[in-house]
Design a protein around this motif. Structure first.
Motif, PDB file in Angstrom:
ATOM      1  N   HIS A  57       0.829  -1.209   0.000  1.00 29.70           N
ATOM      2  CA  HIS A  57       0.000   0.000   0.000  1.00 29.70           C
ATOM      3  C   HIS A  57       0.866   1.264   0.000  1.00 29.70           C
ATOM      4  O   HIS A  57       0.508   2.252  -0.645  1.00 29.70           O
ATOM      5  N   PHE A  58       1.981   1.236   0.711  1.00 33.12           N
ATOM      6  CA  PHE A  58       2.887   2.392   0.681  1.00 33.12           C
ATOM      7  C   PHE A  58       3.398   2.624  -0.739  1.00 33.12           C
ATOM      8  O   PHE A  58       3.461   3.756  -1.207  1.00 33.12           O
ATOM      9  N   ILE A  59       3.748   1.560  -1.434  1.00 33.98           N
ATOM     10  CA  ILE A  59       4.206   1.666  -2.828  1.00 33.98           C
ATOM     11  C   ILE A  59       3.070   2.170  -3.706  1.00 33.98           C
ATOM     12  O   ILE A  59       3.252   3.067  -4.544  1.00 33.98           O
ATOM     13  N   TRP A  60       1.880   1.613  -3.510  1.00 31.48           N
ATOM     14  CA  TRP A  60       0.736   1.970  -4.352  1.00 31.48           C
ATOM     15  C   TRP A  60       0.292   3.417  -4.163  1.00 31.48           C
ATOM     16  O   TRP A  60      -0.417   3.964  -5.008  1.00 31.48           O
ATOM     17  N   ALA A  61       0.669   4.037  -3.073  1.00 30.86           N
ATOM     18  CA  ALA A  61       0.327   5.444  -2.877  1.00 30.86           C
ATOM     19  C   ALA A  61       1.002   6.316  -3.927  1.00 30.86           C
ATOM     20  O   ALA A  61       0.529   7.418  -4.223  1.00 30.86           O
ATOM     21  N   PHE A  62       2.096   5.809  -4.505  1.00 26.53           N
ATOM     22  CA  PHE A  62       2.883   6.614  -5.449  1.00 26.53           C
ATOM     23  C   PHE A  62       3.092   5.961  -6.806  1.00 26.53           C
ATOM     24  O   PHE A  62       3.621   6.589  -7.707  1.00 26.53           O
ATOM     25  N   SER A  63       2.698   4.684  -6.937  1.00 29.00           N
ATOM     26  CA  SER A  63       3.012   3.950  -8.159  1.00 29.00           C
ATOM     27  C   SER A  63       2.023   2.800  -8.360  1.00 29.00           C
ATOM     28  O   SER A  63       1.544   2.219  -7.377  1.00 29.00           O
ATOM     29  N   PRO A  64       1.729   2.454  -9.611  1.00 33.21           N
ATOM     30  CA  PRO A  64       0.871   1.291  -9.849  1.00 33.21           C
ATOM     31  C   PRO A  64       1.652  -0.028  -9.868  1.00 33.21           C
ATOM     32  O   PRO A  64       1.118  -1.051 -10.285  1.00 33.21           O
ATOM     33  N   TRP A  65       2.898  -0.033  -9.419  1.00 36.30           N
ATOM     34  CA  TRP A  65       3.728  -1.237  -9.430  1.00 36.30           C
ATOM     35  C   TRP A  65       2.990  -2.389  -8.761  1.00 36.30           C
ATOM     36  O   TRP A  65       2.321  -2.176  -7.756  1.00 36.30           O
ATOM     37  N   PRO A  66       3.050  -3.573  -9.239  1.00 34.36           N
ATOM     38  CA  PRO A  66       3.869  -4.130 -10.318  1.00 34.36           C
ATOM     39  C   PRO A  66       3.184  -4.086 -11.685  1.00 34.36           C
ATOM     40  O   PRO A  66       3.640  -4.716 -12.625  1.00 34.36           O
ATOM     41  N   PHE A  67       2.110  -3.333 -11.784  1.00 34.14           N
ATOM     42  CA  PHE A  67       1.376  -3.236 -13.047  1.00 34.14           C
ATOM     43  C   PHE A  67       1.986  -2.167 -13.936  1.00 34.14           C
ATOM     44  O   PHE A  67       2.595  -1.220 -13.453  1.00 34.14           O
ATOM     45  N   ARG A  68       1.789  -2.301 -15.234  1.00 28.82           N
ATOM     46  CA  ARG A  68       2.457  -1.402 -16.181  1.00 28.82           C
ATOM     47  C   ARG A  68       1.856  -0.007 -16.218  1.00 28.82           C
ATOM     48  O   ARG A  68       2.522   0.946 -16.573  1.00 28.82           O
ATOM     49  N   ASP A  69       0.562   0.111 -15.853  1.00 30.80           N
ATOM     50  CA  ASP A  69      -0.067   1.429 -15.891  1.00 30.80           C
ATOM     51  C   ASP A  69      -1.223   1.483 -14.896  1.00 30.80           C
ATOM     52  O   ASP A  69      -1.623   0.473 -14.320  1.00 30.80           O
ATOM     53  N   ALA A  70      -1.765   2.681 -14.720  1.00 33.98           N
ATOM     54  CA  ALA A  70      -2.826   2.891 -13.738  1.00 33.98           C
ATOM     55  C   ALA A  70      -4.119   2.161 -14.114  1.00 33.98           C
ATOM     56  O   ALA A  70      -4.829   1.677 -13.232  1.00 33.98           O
ATOM     57  N   VAL A  71      -4.426   2.061 -15.401  1.00 35.10           N
ATOM     58  CA  VAL A  71      -5.658   1.374 -15.815  1.00 35.10           C
ATOM     59  C   VAL A  71      -5.581  -0.104 -15.450  1.00 35.10           C
ATOM     60  O   VAL A  71      -6.541  -0.667 -14.891  1.00 35.10           O
ATOM     61  N   THR A  72      -4.462  -0.743 -15.726  1.00 32.23           N
ATOM     62  CA  THR A  72      -4.304  -2.160 -15.366  1.00 32.23           C
ATOM     63  C   THR A  72      -4.383  -2.327 -13.851  1.00 32.23           C
ATOM     64  O   THR A  72      -5.005  -3.272 -13.353  1.00 32.23           O
ATOM     65  N   PHE A  73      -3.771  -1.396 -13.133  1.00 31.00           N
ATOM     66  CA  PHE A  73      -3.808  -1.436 -11.672  1.00 31.00           C
ATOM     67  C   PHE A  73      -5.244  -1.359 -11.168  1.00 31.00           C
ATOM     68  O   PHE A  73      -5.672  -2.178 -10.351  1.00 31.00           O
ATOM     69  N   THR A  74      -5.997  -0.369 -11.639  1.00 34.51           N
ATOM     70  CA  THR A  74      -7.361  -0.212 -11.117  1.00 34.51           C
ATOM     71  C   THR A  74      -8.277  -1.353 -11.531  1.00 34.51           C
ATOM     72  O   THR A  74      -9.174  -1.726 -10.774  1.00 34.51           O
ATOM     73  N   LYS A  75      -8.051  -1.931 -12.702  1.00 33.12           N
ATOM     74  CA  LYS A  75      -8.858  -3.094 -13.115  1.00 33.12           C
ATOM     75  C   LYS A  75      -8.580  -4.298 -12.222  1.00 33.12           C
ATOM     76  O   LYS A  75      -9.468  -5.104 -11.961  1.00 33.12           O
ATOM     77  N   THR A  76      -7.341  -4.424 -11.777  1.00 31.61           N
ATOM     78  CA  THR A  76      -6.920  -5.600 -11.023  1.00 31.61           C
ATOM     79  C   THR A  76      -7.072  -5.417  -9.515  1.00 31.61           C
ATOM     80  O   THR A  76      -7.526  -6.317  -8.818  1.00 31.61           O
ATOM     81  N   ILE A  77      -6.686  -4.265  -9.015  1.00 28.13           N
ATOM     82  CA  ILE A  77      -6.671  -4.018  -7.573  1.00 28.13           C
ATOM     83  C   ILE A  77      -7.848  -3.167  -7.123  1.00 28.13           C
ATOM     84  O   ILE A  77      -8.431  -3.409  -6.076  1.00 28.13           O
ATOM     85  N   GLY A  78      -8.203  -2.171  -7.913  1.00 31.32           N
ATOM     86  CA  GLY A  78      -9.208  -1.207  -7.483  1.00 31.32           C
ATOM     87  C   GLY A  78     -10.633  -1.496  -7.870  1.00 31.32           C
ATOM     88  O   GLY A  78     -11.561  -0.907  -7.332  1.00 31.32           O
ATOM     89  N   GLY A  79     -10.837  -2.368  -8.833  1.00 29.77           N
ATOM     90  CA  GLY A  79     -12.185  -2.745  -9.215  1.00 29.77           C
ATOM     91  C   GLY A  79     -12.805  -1.916 -10.321  1.00 29.77           C
ATOM     92  O   GLY A  79     -13.856  -2.262 -10.830  1.00 29.77           O
ATOM     93  N   SER A  80     -12.164  -0.817 -10.713  1.00 28.65           N
ATOM     94  CA  SER A  80     -12.723  -0.001 -11.795  1.00 28.65           C
ATOM     95  C   SER A  80     -11.785  -0.052 -12.992  1.00 28.65           C
ATOM     96  O   SER A  80     -10.667  -0.526 -12.896  1.00 28.65           O
ATOM     97  N   ASP A  81     -12.249   0.474 -14.095  1.00 23.76           N
ATOM     98  CA  ASP A  81     -11.384   0.501 -15.273  1.00 23.76           C
ATOM     99  C   ASP A  81     -11.092   1.930 -15.714  1.00 23.76           C
ATOM    100  O   ASP A  81     -10.739   2.181 -16.849  1.00 23.76           O
ATOM    101  N   ASP A  82     -11.232   2.869 -14.775  1.00 21.99           N
ATOM    102  CA  ASP A  82     -11.040   4.275 -15.120  1.00 21.99           C
ATOM    103  C   ASP A  82      -9.593   4.746 -15.004  1.00 21.99           C
ATOM    104  O   ASP A  82      -9.250   5.824 -15.472  1.00 21.99           O
ATOM    105  N   GLY A  83      -8.748   3.965 -14.371  1.00 18.79           N
ATOM    106  CA  GLY A  83      -7.345   4.343 -14.229  1.00 18.79           C
ATOM    107  C   GLY A  83      -7.089   5.419 -13.199  1.00 18.79           C
ATOM    108  O   GLY A  83      -5.975   5.925 -13.087  1.00 18.79           O
ATOM    109  N   VAL A  84      -8.089   5.765 -12.411  1.00 17.75           N
ATOM    110  CA  VAL A  84      -7.914   6.784 -11.374  1.00 17.75           C
ATOM    111  C   VAL A  84      -7.478   6.082 -10.091  1.00 17.75           C
ATOM    112  O   VAL A  84      -8.244   5.315  -9.500  1.00 17.75           O
TER     113      VAL A  84
END
Length: 138
Positions: A14-41
């Motif tokens: 969570h500390f990493i995710w506050a500043f980066s979508p790591w280990p995902f390549r971009d914010a959209v992939t991150f939010t689809k996988t971790i956040g539940g939305s596909d908006d990339g926010v």
């Protein structure tokens, strides 16, 4: 110890995710996988840091209640905190299944088979620590 290690690892993520979508390549992939939305926010950094701090705090609390590290504050308050940690993890584990409605398909799959069951397992572990500590209560 397993509970403390997993809570610490998830807190550090969570500390990493506050500043980066790591280990995902971009914010959209991150939010689809971790956040539940596909908006990339991404969630606000302060909120994500607060969750990370709460998870690491839960790990430290576990170690204090388990008497692996010296306790701070009254023992009864640490015990109440351990039961509260159990309740929060149980709520996320059971409530997580309700988060699937309208969520991205990747999140739904991972939430159903990884995130919610992991929270339920962590709740079982923290409940075990809390009950064991209650039995040691004077």
């Amino acid at each position: 110890m397993a509970l403390a290690m997993v809570l610490t690892a998830i807190g550090l993520l969570h500390f990493i995710w506050a500043f980066s979508p790591w280990p995902f390549r971009d914010a959209v992939t991150f939010t689809k996988t971790i956040g539940g939305s596909d908006d990339g926010v991404l969630p606000p950094a302060p909120s994500t840091l607060l969750v990370g701090l709460a998870l690491v705090g839960g790990a430290v609390l576990t170690l204090m209640v388990n008497e692996s590290v010296p306790g701070i504050g009254p023992a009864w308050l640490r015990l109440v905190g351990m039961y509260a940690l159990t309740a929060v993890l149980l709520t996320r584990g059971l409530g997580g299944y309700f988060m699937n409605s309208g969520a991205a398909a990747e999140f739904q799959r991972l939430n159903t088979f990884v995130y919610s069951p992991l929270c339920l397992a962590l709740a079982a572990l923290s409940g075990t620590v809390a009950v064991a500590a209650s039995r040691r209560w004077p």
